[in-house]
Design a protein around this motif. Sequence first.
Motif, PDB file in Angstrom:
ATOM      1  N   GLY A 109       0.826  -1.210   0.000  1.00 42.53           N
ATOM      2  CA  GLY A 109       0.000   0.000   0.000  1.00 42.53           C
ATOM      3  C   GLY A 109       0.854   1.251   0.000  1.00 42.53           C
ATOM      4  N   MET A 110       1.848   1.281   0.883  1.00 46.92           N
ATOM      5  CA  MET A 110       2.714   2.454   0.967  1.00 46.92           C
ATOM      6  C   MET A 110       3.509   2.629  -0.311  1.00 46.92           C
ATOM      7  N   TRP A 111       4.075   1.538  -0.772  1.00 46.76           N
ATOM      8  CA  TRP A 111       4.840   1.590  -2.027  1.00 46.76           C
ATOM      9  C   TRP A 111       3.935   2.068  -3.161  1.00 46.76           C
ATOM     10  N   GLY A 112       2.699   1.526  -3.139  1.00 44.37           N
ATOM     11  CA  GLY A 112       1.741   1.900  -4.175  1.00 44.37           C
ATOM     12  C   GLY A 112       1.457   3.389  -4.167  1.00 44.37           C
ATOM     13  N   LEU A 113       1.273   3.931  -2.987  1.00 43.87           N
ATOM     14  CA  LEU A 113       0.883   5.339  -2.888  1.00 43.87           C
ATOM     15  C   LEU A 113       2.052   6.275  -3.181  1.00 43.87           C
ATOM     16  N   PHE A 114       3.223   5.946  -2.635  1.00 43.73           N
ATOM     17  CA  PHE A 114       4.331   6.902  -2.717  1.00 43.73           C
ATOM     18  C   PHE A 114       5.236   6.687  -3.922  1.00 43.73           C
ATOM     19  N   VAL A 115       5.272   5.497  -4.455  1.00 40.61           N
ATOM     20  CA  VAL A 115       6.175   5.221  -5.571  1.00 40.61           C
ATOM     21  C   VAL A 115       5.412   4.917  -6.850  1.00 40.61           C
ATOM     22  N   PHE A 116       4.493   3.942  -6.743  1.00 41.43           N
ATOM     23  CA  PHE A 116       3.862   3.464  -7.969  1.00 41.43           C
ATOM     24  C   PHE A 116       2.819   4.451  -8.510  1.00 41.43           C
ATOM     25  N   ALA A 117       2.031   5.036  -7.599  1.00 42.79           N
ATOM     26  CA  ALA A 117       0.986   5.962  -8.071  1.00 42.79           C
ATOM     27  C   ALA A 117       1.578   7.152  -8.833  1.00 42.79           C
ATOM     28  N   PRO A 118       2.635   7.805  -8.321  1.00 42.38           N
ATOM     29  CA  PRO A 118       3.244   8.888  -9.099  1.00 42.38           C
ATOM     30  C   PRO A 118       3.747   8.422 -10.458  1.00 42.38           C
ATOM     31  N   PHE A 119       4.298   7.196 -10.487  1.00 38.49           N
ATOM     32  CA  PHE A 119       4.786   6.640 -11.751  1.00 38.49           C
ATOM     33  C   PHE A 119       3.619   6.456 -12.728  1.00 38.49           C
ATOM     34  N   MET A 120       2.514   5.931 -12.204  1.00 35.51           N
ATOM     35  CA  MET A 120       1.312   5.782 -13.026  1.00 35.51           C
ATOM     36  C   MET A 120       0.879   7.128 -13.578  1.00 35.51           C
ATOM     37  N   GLN A 121       0.895   8.137 -12.685  1.00 34.84           N
ATOM     38  CA  GLN A 121       0.422   9.468 -13.041  1.00 34.84           C
ATOM     39  C   GLN A 121       1.290  10.094 -14.137  1.00 34.84           C
ATOM     40  N   ASP A 122       2.602   9.906 -14.016  1.00 34.11           N
ATOM     41  CA  ASP A 122       3.523  10.556 -14.941  1.00 34.11           C
ATOM     42  C   ASP A 122       3.669   9.816 -16.259  1.00 34.11           C
ATOM     43  N   HIS A 123       3.587   8.494 -16.217  1.00 31.86           N
ATOM     44  CA  HIS A 123       3.932   7.734 -17.420  1.00 31.86           C
ATOM     45  C   HIS A 123       2.790   6.881 -17.959  1.00 31.86           C
ATOM     46  N   ILE A 124       2.316   5.935 -17.132  1.00 29.78           N
ATOM     47  CA  ILE A 124       1.377   4.944 -17.649  1.00 29.78           C
ATOM     48  C   ILE A 124       0.034   5.565 -18.038  1.00 29.78           C
ATOM     49  N   GLN A 125      -0.545   6.339 -17.137  1.00 32.44           N
ATOM     50  CA  GLN A 125      -1.886   6.863 -17.423  1.00 32.44           C
ATOM     51  C   GLN A 125      -1.916   7.803 -18.626  1.00 32.44           C
ATOM     52  N   PRO A 126      -0.961   8.759 -18.713  1.00 28.01           N
ATOM     53  CA  PRO A 126      -0.969   9.603 -19.914  1.00 28.01           C
ATOM     54  C   PRO A 126      -0.800   8.785 -21.188  1.00 28.01           C
ATOM     55  N   PHE A 127       0.065   7.771 -21.100  1.00 33.97           N
ATOM     56  CA  PHE A 127       0.312   6.927 -22.273  1.00 33.97           C
ATOM     57  C   PHE A 127      -0.959   6.189 -22.698  1.00 33.97           C
ATOM     58  N   LEU A 128      -1.608   5.542 -21.724  1.00 29.04           N
ATOM     59  CA  LEU A 128      -2.837   4.798 -22.034  1.00 29.04           C
ATOM     60  C   LEU A 128      -3.911   5.737 -22.561  1.00 29.04           C
ATOM     61  N   GLY A 129      -4.028   6.911 -21.928  1.00 26.93           N
ATOM     62  CA  GLY A 129      -5.041   7.880 -22.345  1.00 26.93           C
ATOM     63  C   GLY A 129      -4.850   8.311 -23.782  1.00 26.93           C
ATOM     64  N   GLU A 130      -3.589   8.513 -24.170  1.00 24.81           N
ATOM     65  CA  GLU A 130      -3.320   8.990 -25.523  1.00 24.81           C
ATOM     66  C   GLU A 130      -3.418   7.882 -26.546  1.00 24.81           C
ATOM     67  N   VAL A 131      -2.793   6.759 -26.249  1.00 21.47           N
ATOM     68  CA  VAL A 131      -2.696   5.687 -27.251  1.00 21.47           C
ATOM     69  C   VAL A 131      -4.009   4.920 -27.401  1.00 21.47           C
ATOM     70  N   ILE A 132      -4.636   4.584 -26.291  1.00 25.31           N
ATOM     71  CA  ILE A 132      -5.881   3.819 -26.397  1.00 25.31           C
ATOM     72  C   ILE A 132      -7.091   4.734 -26.195  1.00 25.31           C
TER      73      ILE A 132
END
Lengths: 320, 285
Positions: free
Chosen positions: A134-157
């Motif tokens: 949970g902590m890793w998810g909130l402090f590490v993974f969520a920002p990564f999702m926000q910066d990279h994965i989500q914008p990518f998915l939003g644009e490409v798909i």
Amino acid sequence: MHKLSTIKTTASSRDQTRADLLFRGFTALCAIGLILIVVGIFIELLMNSWPAIKKFGLSFLVSQKWNPVPGIEEFGALSSIFGTLATTAIAMLIATPMSLVIAIFLVELAPPRMAGIVGGAIELLAAVPSIIYGMWGLFVFAPFMQDHIQPFLGEVIGGPLFEGPPMGIGILTAGIILALMILPFITAVARDVFLMIPNVVKEASHGMGATTWEVTYKVVWPYCIHGIVGALFLGLGRAIGETMAITFVIGNDHSISASVFSAGTSIASTLANEFTEASEPIYLSALFELGLVLFGLTVVFQIVAQLWLRRLRKSTGGRA
Amino acid sequence: MMMPAEKSDNLFCSLAGLVDERKTSTTVDSDPSKQAVKISVRNLNFFYGHHQALFDNTIDLFANQVTAIIGPSGCGKSTHIRTYNRIFELYRNQKAQGQILLDGEDVLSPEMNLIDLRKRVGMIFQKPSPFPMTIFENVAYGLRLHYRIGRNELADRVEMALKRSALWDEVQDKLDRPGTELSGGQQQRLCIARAIAVEPEVLLMDEPSSAIDPVATAKIEDLIEALKEKYTIVLVTHNMQQAARVSDYTAFFYNGSIVEFGRTEQIFKKPAMKQTEDYITGRFG
């Protein structure tokens, strides 16, 4: 020196049938105790949620209103159920193929030393407490999702499934974290299942001139499907009730949205968040009813799993 | 295992008798030089890690003949035939050195296509190993792997293979039942059907009847007799009566070496080596 005759035989104090009877009684007691606990939990949940069941009736299951303001309380479980099912579905979608591929790699393809190291790492992954995820998810993974994965998915798909602002947290992030959490369980069980196939069956298949892929797909797979389904349901069972990690990253918002970027809530995270706030009896009762729903969901999944397995067994014959 | 001399002599006589009995019913060309060599093994050595299990095995297997491989447990019988289709390569640390020629092609060469090799050299294992699928699909398994054929031809070939393995009458009404539901002996014949369905040239049988009952064993032996018309058969067995009953040639293995190889008749009646005689008369093994 000891003489044999000086040693007393214990036969007279050891009554074979009585000992057996005692042992059987003890084991039976433990088994029955287990059933009583499950039944007890169910009854307790039902009693505590009775006020809410009486007040909201079936609308509890189909309403997504969640209003705990005293005097005008209205509770519906739909958003929590949706969040639970959506995150579980995402987790299973990701974890199933990954863990099966890893398990097959470990058993069939990896050099022994590497299989040992990777296997150990996977078991370690299973031992990480969920709060850490949970902590890793909130402090590490969520920002990564926000910066990279989500914008990518939003644009490409894009599309309704991947729209909205990238917030990092949300259904998708929770689902991915869940996938990581259940992956080691499914992998470990699946690996043990694959290891159980008699060598002679694999040899026979290779001996017919099949490639490793053909052996895996045509022989190993049907041989293992019973155990694999078991592994998957073990993962599913964990995913559906997982609380801490989800609470950290799902956003805890009682709403339903088609986009996996949006915040949501799951039954377990609602319970974890709101028990301390539930001052009114009806609020508390509604939370208990949520718990009852979760209980019911797992029971339904178990039944579906058993029925499915029974059908599988019929079509592939005895072993599977 | 030691036996009283009298008893072992009786066994020797009865084994020789078995050979005689069979020779009257089947006529085999007695001159080996006239027969075509199917598999020619030269100086085959085999290693499990650093442990050497086979020592300079050299042997010629004749086409359309049954060659029995006998010898005490752990003498390398199975290890030897497991090189013919390179099935040992499934395991790390196992390696073979030397030459195995299948119709002149080097089996152990890296250029040998494994899939093609295993289509040509089928294998039957000690433990019946039906796949977790229907009886029909078990037999169709290899056909589907190696051929692209229509449904009708597939069904015809499955039927033919089941008939040739003497199983058709017992299973024709339940082709869609799981193969695992059959009895042990039937399962073994199913495995034979599966192996011959792809029209191999050689059949390796690794103690095919050691896990099944005597009646089923008799059926398998009859089958071997019938199958040699089309295939070259290598039969590993530690049942010497079986070797005497069904084989044309016999190789006696001991401690990873081929002690003696010759016509079954000769091996059982007039073994050239003392070790062979001791083994077939039951003085050890």
